[in-house]
Write a protein that holds these residues in place. Structure first.
Motif, PDB file in Angstrom:
ATOM      1  N   UNK A 130       2.477   1.229   7.799  1.00 12.15           N
ATOM      2  CA  UNK A 130       1.483   1.496   6.603  1.00 12.15           C
ATOM      3  C   UNK A 130       1.402   0.226   5.806  1.00 12.15           C
ATOM      4  N   UNK A 131       0.198  -0.017   5.348  1.00 16.28           N
ATOM      5  CA  UNK A 131      -0.026  -1.214   4.302  1.00 16.28           C
ATOM      6  C   UNK A 131       0.852  -0.709   2.988  1.00 16.28           C
ATOM      7  N   UNK A 132       1.599  -1.934   2.712  1.00 17.07           N
ATOM      8  CA  UNK A 132       2.563  -1.675   1.602  1.00 17.07           C
ATOM      9  C   UNK A 132       2.925  -2.992   0.917  1.00 17.07           C
ATOM     10  N   UNK A 133       3.417  -2.899  -0.129  1.00 15.02           N
ATOM     11  CA  UNK A 133       4.117  -4.133  -0.864  1.00 15.02           C
ATOM     12  C   UNK A 133       5.435  -3.895  -0.984  1.00 15.02           C
ATOM     13  N   UNK A 163      -3.301  -8.428   3.668  1.00 15.62           N
ATOM     14  CA  UNK A 163      -4.635  -8.461   3.004  1.00 15.62           C
ATOM     15  C   UNK A 163      -4.299  -9.025   1.607  1.00 15.62           C
ATOM     16  N   UNK A 164      -5.310  -9.455   1.104  1.00 15.93           N
ATOM     17  CA  UNK A 164      -5.335 -10.332  -0.222  1.00 15.93           C
ATOM     18  C   UNK A 164      -5.765  -9.322  -1.218  1.00 15.93           C
ATOM     19  N   UNK A 165      -4.835  -8.771  -2.002  1.00 11.19           N
ATOM     20  CA  UNK A 165      -5.197  -8.115  -3.013  1.00 11.19           C
ATOM     21  C   UNK A 165      -5.764  -8.493  -4.128  1.00 11.19           C
ATOM     22  N   UNK A 166      -5.601  -9.919  -4.232  1.00 12.22           N
ATOM     23  CA  UNK A 166      -6.366 -10.515  -5.359  1.00 12.22           C
ATOM     24  C   UNK A 166      -8.095 -10.395  -5.057  1.00 12.22           C
ATOM     25  N   UNK A 213      -1.880  -1.067  -4.501  1.00 10.09           N
ATOM     26  CA  UNK A 213      -1.755   0.513  -3.729  1.00 10.09           C
ATOM     27  C   UNK A 213      -0.946   0.394  -2.616  1.00 10.09           C
ATOM     28  N   UNK A 214      -1.137   1.039  -1.653  1.00 13.42           N
ATOM     29  CA  UNK A 214       0.174   1.043  -0.474  1.00 13.42           C
ATOM     30  C   UNK A 214       0.609   2.441   0.017  1.00 13.42           C
ATOM     31  N   UNK A 245      -0.416  -9.647  -1.879  1.00 12.39           N
ATOM     32  CA  UNK A 245      -0.685  -9.456  -0.530  1.00 12.39           C
ATOM     33  C   UNK A 245      -0.209  -8.163  -0.235  1.00 12.39           C
ATOM     34  N   UNK A 246      -0.869  -7.309   0.665  1.00 11.49           N
ATOM     35  CA  UNK A 246      -0.326  -5.971   1.124  1.00 11.49           C
ATOM     36  C   UNK A 246      -0.023  -6.386   2.453  1.00 11.49           C
ATOM     37  N   UNK A 247       0.857  -5.884   3.092  1.00  9.19           N
ATOM     38  CA  UNK A 247       1.166  -5.919   4.721  1.00  9.19           C
ATOM     39  C   UNK A 247       1.455  -4.648   5.402  1.00  9.19           C
TER      40      UNK A 247
END
Ligand code: OGA
Ligand code: MN
Length: 261
Positions: free
Chosen positions: A83-86, A115-118, A184-185, A234-236
């Motif tokens: 799942x997308x996270x930091x 993904x680029x969170x900026x 988010x994440x 970023x999130x990944x």
């Protein structure tokens, strides 16, 4: 590039700058040893010890990212990386950057996506940017763990809650650099001041916006690749892969130096 080139101390400032600018750096098939990865990591920041303390109290600097519980006690918890996270989103100060070396690959899945969170923040219509700026979000490990363990036992719940309390962060991170990003994440529990439905709907909408294909880089691994990401920009996530595939990544993490504020 060759290991000697990236290990040259004169490369570090350029590398830190590129990381802030691009979010993700890839060193294809560079084939660093663990020792070299630790040295390179330490040129970019302060390497954070990982995992459980060993018998002598010391902790490893290199963490094995694998779903094989025989190779890593935390394998169960790593299932949540799909799942997308930091990294460290429930800490006061999340990790500054993460470095991942591909050691063994899965024949299917296993791509790591960023993904680029900026860009996610910058691309919102102005009105939405403004309304996001006043929102605060509760993050917890429990929220992330519930994604992989839908019906936790009381014992599991107790372990999750002991491990880390929840943390409140602004939805929009105003970085020291002056840039802003959306935070988010998987650790998101709820947005404060909204009903459960409103909160859920807004998180879904902003997550979809943040992870549009145009602002996502998907890394197709080759053995020996080193991927470095700016964990604050970023999130990944990893594309699901077979736990029995033997996929093995060696990770080093840099201590953060900026709270989400
Ligand atoms: C991590 C992580 C992704 C991957 O180790 O923090 O998110 O591709 N890993 O294994
Ligand atoms: Mn991660």
């Amino acid at each position: 590039m060759r290991p000697e080139e990236i290990l040259d101390p004169s490369f570090a400032p350029e590398c830190r700058e590129a990381l802030e600018r691009f979010g993700v750096l890839v060193f294809p098939q560079i084939g660093l040893s663990d020792e070299q990865q630790v040295v390179f990591s330490s040129r970019l920041g302060e390497v954070a010890p990982q995992g459980m303390p060993k018998a002598d109290g010391s902790r490893d600097l290199v963490f094995k990212v694998t779903l094989d519980p025989k190779k890593n006690e935390a394998a169960e918890y790593l299932k949540g990386t799909i799942y997308w996270h930091i990294d460290g989103a429930t800490d006061d100060v999340p990790a500054k950057a993460t470095l991942l070396s591909g050691r063994r690959l899965s024949p299917t899945g296993g791509q790591t996506e960023f993904c680029n969170i900026y860009a996610a923040y910058d691309d919102l219509p102005e009105e939405e940017r403004r309304s996001c700026e006043s929102l605060r979000v509760v993050h917890s490990l429990e929220a992330a763990n519930r994604l992989t363990t839908r019906n936790p036992t009381d014992e599991q719940l107790a372990i999750w809650r002991r491990r880390g309390s929840s943390k409140e962060h602004p939805l929009v991170w105003r970085h020291r650099s002056g840039r802003k990003s959306l935070v988010l994440g998987a650790t998101v529990e709820r947005i404060l001041g909204l009903s459960d439905e409103q909160s859920h709907a807004l998180v879904e909408k902003l997550t979809a916006h943040s992870t549009r294909r145009e602002i996502v880089y998907s890394h197709e691994w080759q053995v020996g690749d080193l991927v470095v990401w700016d964990n604050c920009g970023t999130m990944h996530r990893v594309i699901p892969y077979d736990a029995a595939s033997g996929r093995m990544m060696h990770r080093t993490t840099l201590h953060g130096d900026e709270a989400i504020a």
